[in-house]
Scaffold this active site. Structure first.
Site, short mmCIF file in Angstrom:
data_model
loop_
_atom_site.label_atom_id
_atom_site.label_comp_id
_atom_site.label_asym_id
_atom_site.label_seq_id
_atom_site.Cartn_x
_atom_site.Cartn_y
_atom_site.Cartn_z
CB VAL A 14 -0.87 -0.04 1.27
CG1 VAL A 14 -1.80 1.26 1.27
CG2 VAL A 14 -1.80 -1.27 1.12
CB ALA A 33 -5.07 18.90 -1.83
CB ALA A 43 10.04 5.14 8.71
CE LYS A 207 -10.95 -4.96 5.74
NZ LYS A 207 -10.77 -6.09 4.66
N1 HSE Z 1 -6.95 -9.29 3.81
C1 HSE Z 1 -7.90 -8.31 3.20
C2 HSE Z 1 -9.10 -9.12 2.25
C3 HSE Z 1 -7.33 -6.86 2.79
O1 HSE Z 1 -8.79 -10.23 1.98
O2 HSE Z 1 -9.86 -8.50 1.94
C4 HSE Z 1 -6.96 -6.03 3.69
O3 HSE Z 1 -7.97 -5.91 4.58
#
Ligand code: HSE
Length: 439
Positions: A14, A33, A43, A207
């Site tokens: 990411v 923006a 880092a 989530k």
């Molecule tokens: N491992 C997660 C997924 C993606 O398979 O959707 C990152 O949240």
């Protein structure tokens, strides 16, 4: 205009995507923006990887010491892409204490420690933005927190883990068992070497915990989520569900009910004709029901370098636009003003009401079905549909598949215990919930 300075912590998939998209679309992003957004420090423990991603881009400091970036007074926003809740938590809290805004994709950290982190940010007058933490590139946090703000949210149901959706789709298409498909998914890089959080529903629970808090204006309550994954799902359940007109999906569900809020992750039968039932492979989709708007559906990539970078950068733009605004004029972390969060209880799973799918193997002799029907009736459970599968020749056993009308979890639990205790029942009863997801 003076650029805003970003420190990127963690430059894996990411982080690399964020670096690339910010560079590629720099002009367009600056127009949106109001000023350039520039990564000036990166880092990563893997310095070689960091150097490779940064390449010849001028003005980027590379270090393996994330805290040195967090403590760097020239950095305005820290992007935390480290993951987990050990060091990542220290980094985020220190960035907040140093008066920096934070953008993070770390769902585990916020689902478990969100209350502490959001409180610290509120007190310090900084923002912790987390669009990338839920459903990758789908702007679902923005949609629920802002786009649907007129609504009383009734429920959210989402396919919010791509790994498990890939496994379930492939099991259905190929008829192969879970373990085989998981092994393939790992070989293809769709599943982690340790896939536990994905396949056991923990990632989806992180989530849906965040979505639930935003939808209902409550603190995050991950520890109260009911979590079941897909590792025990049998290929025949997927086949039988299909015969009955359903598809099995791992759903994260949160719902406002009379006694509080439901918060649960489990595999569920969804009518095959629903759009969300046709979300295949690694794709994600989230269905949100608001009282004014009705049902709305959001679909897209839930993971991957650039889809997740899309969400990270959207947060960077939001934070940049509001950088100089009074803190009280910013969008609240959990949709309602921090002093208006409500401690609405999570309903215990035993009180949750759903229709159910039951599969049981029984001895194929007179009276067996009548016994099962009697037990269900004794528990106030009404049968909606039933199929019996012919036993293999000479086997003397049959599979019975039942769909029930909506019933309370504790009644189904009691009925299953009694059915399993019958001398004519072979092995355990498989129970899956059924979600009509009707709008
Ligand atoms: N491992 C997660 C997924 C993606 O398979 O959707 C990152 O949240």
């Amino acid at each position: 205009m003076k650029p805003i300075h970003v420190g990127l912590l963690g430059i894996g998939t990411v982080g690399g995507g964020t670096f690339a998209v910010l560079a590629r679309n720099a002009q367009e992003i600056a127009r949106r923006a109001g000023r350039p957004i520039v990564i000036t420090a990166v880092a990563d423990k893997n310095l070689e990887r960091a150097r490779e991603v940064v390449g010849s881009t001028p003005g980027v400091r590379i270090t393996d010491d994330a805290m040195s970036i967090v403590d760097d007074p020239s950095i305005d926003i820290v992007v935390e892409l480290i993951g987990g809740y050990g060091f990542a938590k220290d980094v985020v809290l220190r960035a907040i204490a140093n008066g920096k805004h934070v953008v993070t994709a770390n769902k585990a950290l916020l689902a478990v420690h969100g209350t502490e982190i959001f409180t610290a940010a509120q007190q310090k007058g900084v923002t912790v933005a987390f669009e990338a933490a839920v459903a990758g590139g789908i702007p679902i946090i923005k949609a629920v927190r802002e786009g649907l703000t007129a609504n009383r949210i009734e429920w959210i149901a989402g396919i919010i883990n791509g790994t498990t959706n890939y496994i379930l789709s492939t099991m259905r298409d190929s008829g192969r068992p879970f373990a085989d498909v998981l092994a393939d998914a790992q070989a293809l890089g769709y599943a982690e070497a340790d896939p536990t959080w994905d396949i056991e529903g923990v990632d989806a629970a992180h989530k849906i915990t965040l979505l639930s808090a935003i939808a209902f204006g409550t603190p995050v309550q991950f520890e109260q989520a009911h979590i079941e994954g897909i590792s025990k799902l049998a290929a025949e359940d997927i086949r039988y569900a299909e015969e009955l007109g359903y598809r099995i999906k791992l759903l994260g569900i949160t719902k406002r009910v009379a006694g509080g809020i439901e918060l649960r992750v489990h595999p569920a039968l969804v009518p095959a004709k629903r759009l969300i039932a046709n979300v295949e492979g690694v794709m994600n989709a989230v269905l949100v029901k608001g009282d004014a708007v009705g049902a709305t559906l959001y679909y897209g990539r839930g993971a991957g370098a650039e889809p997740t970078a899309s969400a990270v950068i959207a947060d960077l733009v939001d934070v940049t636009r509001l950088h100089t605004a009074d803190p009280e004029h910013r969008v609240p972390h959990l949709a309602v003003q921090a002093d208006r969060l409500e401690n609405t209880p999570i309903v215990p799973m035993s009180e949750v009401e759903t229709a159910c799918y039951l599969r049981l193997r029984v001895q194929d002799k007179p009276g067996v079905l009548a016994d099962v029907a009697r037990i269900l009736a004794d528990n106030g459970i009404s049968i909606e549909a039933m199929i019996q599968k012919e036993p293999a020749e000479g086997e003397g056993e049959a599979d019975i598949i039942l769909l029930t009308h909506i019933t309370r979890e504790k009644h189904i639990d009691a009925a299953i215990a009694r059915i399993e205790a019958l001398a004519t029942t072979v092995g355990r009863v498989t129970r899956l919930r059924l979600e009509s997801l009707a709008s």
